[in-house]
Write an enzyme that holds these catalytic residues in place. Structure first.
Site, PDB file in Angstrom:
ATOM      1  N   LEU A 112     -59.583  22.893  63.732  1.00 53.62           N
ATOM      2  CA  LEU A 112     -58.202  22.764  63.275  1.00 53.62           C
ATOM      3  C   LEU A 112     -57.987  23.737  62.127  1.00 53.62           C
ATOM      4  O   LEU A 112     -57.968  23.363  60.954  1.00 53.62           O
ATOM      5  CB  LEU A 112     -57.919  21.323  62.829  1.00 53.62           C
ATOM      6  CG  LEU A 112     -58.207  20.227  63.850  1.00 53.62           C
ATOM      7  CD1 LEU A 112     -57.824  18.871  63.284  1.00 53.62           C
ATOM      8  CD2 LEU A 112     -57.464  20.495  65.148  1.00 53.62           C
ATOM      9  N   ALA A 113     -57.824  25.000  62.464  1.00 55.78           N
ATOM     10  CA  ALA A 113     -57.723  26.054  61.448  1.00 55.78           C
ATOM     11  C   ALA A 113     -56.907  27.201  62.014  1.00 55.78           C
ATOM     12  O   ALA A 113     -57.453  28.126  62.633  1.00 55.78           O
ATOM     13  CB  ALA A 113     -59.114  26.535  61.022  1.00 55.78           C
ATOM     14  N   GLU A 114     -55.586  27.136  61.813  1.00 51.65           N
ATOM     15  CA  GLU A 114     -54.690  28.137  62.409  1.00 51.65           C
ATOM     16  C   GLU A 114     -55.003  29.548  61.927  1.00 51.65           C
ATOM     17  O   GLU A 114     -54.972  30.510  62.708  1.00 51.65           O
ATOM     18  CB  GLU A 114     -53.234  27.773  62.107  1.00 51.65           C
ATOM     19  CG  GLU A 114     -52.700  26.617  62.929  1.00 51.65           C
ATOM     20  CD  GLU A 114     -53.163  25.264  62.439  1.00 51.65           C
ATOM     21  OE1 GLU A 114     -53.024  24.266  63.168  1.00 51.65           O
ATOM     22  OE2 GLU A 114     -53.682  25.208  61.291  1.00 51.65           O
ATOM     23  N   PHE A 166     -47.842  23.472  67.459  1.00 47.31           N
ATOM     24  CA  PHE A 166     -46.411  23.474  67.192  1.00 47.31           C
ATOM     25  C   PHE A 166     -46.115  24.666  66.294  1.00 47.31           C
ATOM     26  O   PHE A 166     -46.959  25.075  65.496  1.00 47.31           O
ATOM     27  CB  PHE A 166     -45.959  22.185  66.482  1.00 47.31           C
ATOM     28  CG  PHE A 166     -46.187  20.936  67.274  1.00 47.31           C
ATOM     29  CD1 PHE A 166     -45.183  20.413  68.082  1.00 47.31           C
ATOM     30  CD2 PHE A 166     -47.399  20.273  67.215  1.00 47.31           C
ATOM     31  CE1 PHE A 166     -45.400  19.251  68.821  1.00 47.31           C
ATOM     32  CE2 PHE A 166     -47.621  19.121  67.948  1.00 47.31           C
ATOM     33  CZ  PHE A 166     -46.621  18.608  68.751  1.00 47.31           C
ATOM     34  N   PHE A 174     -46.895  24.481  62.679  1.00 49.78           N
ATOM     35  CA  PHE A 174     -48.282  24.567  62.215  1.00 49.78           C
ATOM     36  C   PHE A 174     -48.725  26.012  61.995  1.00 49.78           C
ATOM     37  O   PHE A 174     -49.878  26.261  61.641  1.00 49.78           O
ATOM     38  CB  PHE A 174     -49.231  23.923  63.233  1.00 49.78           C
ATOM     39  CG  PHE A 174     -49.046  22.445  63.403  1.00 49.78           C
ATOM     40  CD1 PHE A 174     -48.147  21.726  62.642  1.00 49.78           C
ATOM     41  CD2 PHE A 174     -49.801  21.764  64.346  1.00 49.78           C
ATOM     42  CE1 PHE A 174     -47.971  20.355  62.810  1.00 49.78           C
ATOM     43  CE2 PHE A 174     -49.652  20.385  64.522  1.00 49.78           C
ATOM     44  CZ  PHE A 174     -48.734  19.687  63.753  1.00 49.78           C
ATOM     45  N   ILE A 175     -47.839  26.970  62.217  1.00 46.77           N
ATOM     46  CA  ILE A 175     -48.227  28.372  62.188  1.00 46.77           C
ATOM     47  C   ILE A 175     -48.331  28.936  60.779  1.00 46.77           C
ATOM     48  O   ILE A 175     -48.936  29.982  60.555  1.00 46.77           O
ATOM     49  CB  ILE A 175     -47.237  29.228  63.023  1.00 46.77           C
ATOM     50  CG1 ILE A 175     -47.886  30.535  63.472  1.00 46.77           C
ATOM     51  CG2 ILE A 175     -45.949  29.495  62.241  1.00 46.77           C
ATOM     52  CD1 ILE A 175     -47.034  31.325  64.456  1.00 46.77           C
ATOM     53  N   HIS A 216     -43.155  19.352  63.071  1.00 47.18           N
ATOM     54  CA  HIS A 216     -43.367  19.589  64.492  1.00 47.18           C
ATOM     55  C   HIS A 216     -42.160  20.209  65.180  1.00 47.18           C
ATOM     56  O   HIS A 216     -42.284  20.665  66.318  1.00 47.18           O
ATOM     57  CB  HIS A 216     -43.705  18.272  65.202  1.00 47.18           C
ATOM     58  CG  HIS A 216     -45.026  17.691  64.844  1.00 47.18           C
ATOM     59  ND1 HIS A 216     -45.321  17.238  63.579  1.00 47.18           N
ATOM     60  CD2 HIS A 216     -46.144  17.480  65.591  1.00 47.18           C
ATOM     61  CE1 HIS A 216     -46.556  16.761  63.556  1.00 47.18           C
ATOM     62  NE2 HIS A 216     -47.080  16.900  64.771  1.00 47.18           N
TER      63      HIS A 216
END
Length: 338
Positions: A69-71, A94, A97-98, A140
Site C-alpha cells: 500500500l504505497a502509491e 481511487f 489515493f494518487i 474516494h
C-alpha cells in the site's frame, strides 16, 4: 443462425465499462510480454472493482503484481520499468489515493523525455477510478482532472462508454509517454454495449459528437456525458431545443477543432464537469473558446460543475453531483440569453 451471423457474434461481446477495461488489459497482456500490471489487491482479489479479475491466474504473479500500500512506490517502480523497456500499467485504487504519488509523476514521469533529450521515455499508464455517486468514504470520490491537465508531458484520457474505454486504454498502453487514464466509477456498470473482443484503438486526442444539434453545444466528459445526453433529450422534448453533445474523451490533448466547429455552428455553450468549479478544467475550455470563437458566441458560456467543497458523505452526495436537471436549466438559460 447463418455462419456469417455466428462469425459476427464472435467478434463482439456486450460489456460494461469496467468489463471493457478488463478486456483491454487481457488483450495487451496476451499480445505483449512487456505489459505488466501493478497495484494494490489487483492480483488475488482482482482489484476493488474487479477490473483485473482472473488476470493474475492467467498471466502469473510476475505480470500482475500485488504491490504494498504505497502509491509513490507503485509509480516510482513503474517509471523504472518503463525506462527499461516494459509497458507498466499502474492502478490507483481511487484517484483520491494518487496524491502520495504526485511527486513521482510531476518530478520524474513527465520530465524524463525532456531531461534525457528523448533518450528515455516513460510509456506508463496510470489507471485512476474517479468520481462521486457510489457512496464511498472520504477521498474516494474526487474529480481532480484539472490538477493533471496542468502538467506538461502528461496525457489525460477520460472514457465514458465501454467501447471507448477499451480502445482508449489500448491506445494509452501503446503511447510512448505517460497517460493518466481516468475511469468514471459511476459508469463502471451503468450499462452494456457491444465491444469488439479483439484489439482495436480509439485515437487519443479526438472528441466524439454523441448527438448533433443546431442550438447549443454541451461539452462533457466521463459520467457527465450520460447526464448531458439525458438533459439534451429532456430539453428537446419539453422546449424543442436541439443540443449538440460532445464527449471530449481526452482532456490533454484537447480536440480544439471539433469544439470550435460546434461553437461556430450553435453560438451557445454549456460546459459540464463533476470537479470543483474554481480552476476546474471547464474554465480552460471557456478561455480557449473565447480565444478561438468569441465572435461566434450569442450568449455567455454557462458552467454546470461540482461545488467548491470536499465531496460530501453519501447522505447528501447527490446534491453535489451535477444532475440532468441542472444541466437542462443551464441549456435553457443560455438559450434565453442574447
Amino acid at each position: 443462425m447463418s455462419q456469417a451471423s455466428a462469425l459476427e457474434e464472435k467478434k463482439t461481446k456486450e460489456m460494461t465499462l469496467v468489463g471493457a477495461i478488463t478486456s483491454g488489459l487481457e488483450v495487451m497482456l496476451r499480445e505483449d510480454e512487456r505489459v505488466i500490471l501493478l497495484g494494490e489487491d489487483i492480483g488475488t482479489n482482482g482489484g476493488v472493482f474487479r477490473a483485473t479479475d482472473g488476470l493474475q491466474l492467467e498471466f502469473g504473479e510476475q505480470r500482475v503484481v500485488d504491490t504494498p500500500l504505497a502509491e509513490s512506490g507503485i509509480i516510482g517502480t513503474s517509471i523504472g520499468l518503463a525506462m527499461n523497456g516494459f509497458l507498466p500499467i499502474a492502478e490507483m485504487q481511487f484517484q483520491g489515493f494518487i496524491y502520495p504519488a504526485f511527486q513521482q509523476i510531476v518530478s520524474h514521469a513527465v520530465r524524463m523525455r525532456t531531461r534525457t533529450l528523448s533518450r528515455f521515455t516513460v510509456p506508463l499508464v496510470i489507471r485512476a477510478p474517479y468520481g462521486a455517486g457510489i457512496h464511498a468514504p472520504e477521498l474516494h470520490s474526487d474529480s481532480m482532472e484539472s490538477l493533471f491537465t496542468h502538467i506538461p508531458g502528461l496525457k489525460v484520457v477520460v472514457p465514458s462508454t465501454p467501447y471507448d474505454a477499451k480502445g482508449l486504454l489500448i491506445a494509452s498502453i501503446l503511447d510512448p509517454d505517460p497517460v493518466l487514464f481516468m475511469e468514471p466509477m459511476k459508469t463502471y456498470r451503468a450499462y452494456r454495449e457491444d465491444v469488439p473482443v479483439e484489439k482495436y484503438i480509439v485515437n487519443i486526442g479526438e472528441a466524439s459528437v454523441r448527438q448533433t444539434g443546431e442550438d447549443v453545444t454541451v461539452l462533457a466528459w466521463g459520467n457527465m456525458v450520460r447526464l448531458a445526453l439525458e438533459a439534451a433529450r429532456d430539453t428537446l422534448e419539453e422546449k424543442g431545443i436541439q443540443s449538440e453533445v460532445i464527449d471530449l474523451r481526452t482532456l490533454d490533448p484537447l480536440d480544439v477543432p471539433t469544439i470550435i466547429a460546434s461553437v461556430e455552428k450553435t453560438g451557445r455553450v454549456v460546459v459540464v464537469h463533476e470537479g470543483h468549479q474554481t480552476s476546474g478544467f471547464g474554465a480552460e475550455i471557456i478561455a480557449m473558446i473565447n480565444d478561438e470563437a468569441l465572435y461566434s458566441l450569442r450568449a455567455p458560456i454557462q458552467r454546470v460543475t461540482g461545488f467548491d467543497v470536499h465531496v460530501p458523505f453519501f447522505s447528501i452526495e447527490q446534491a453535489y453531483i451535477p444532475s440532468a436537471k441542472r444541466i437542462g436549466a443551464a441549456i435553457e438559460h443560455v438559450m434565453n440569453e442574447g
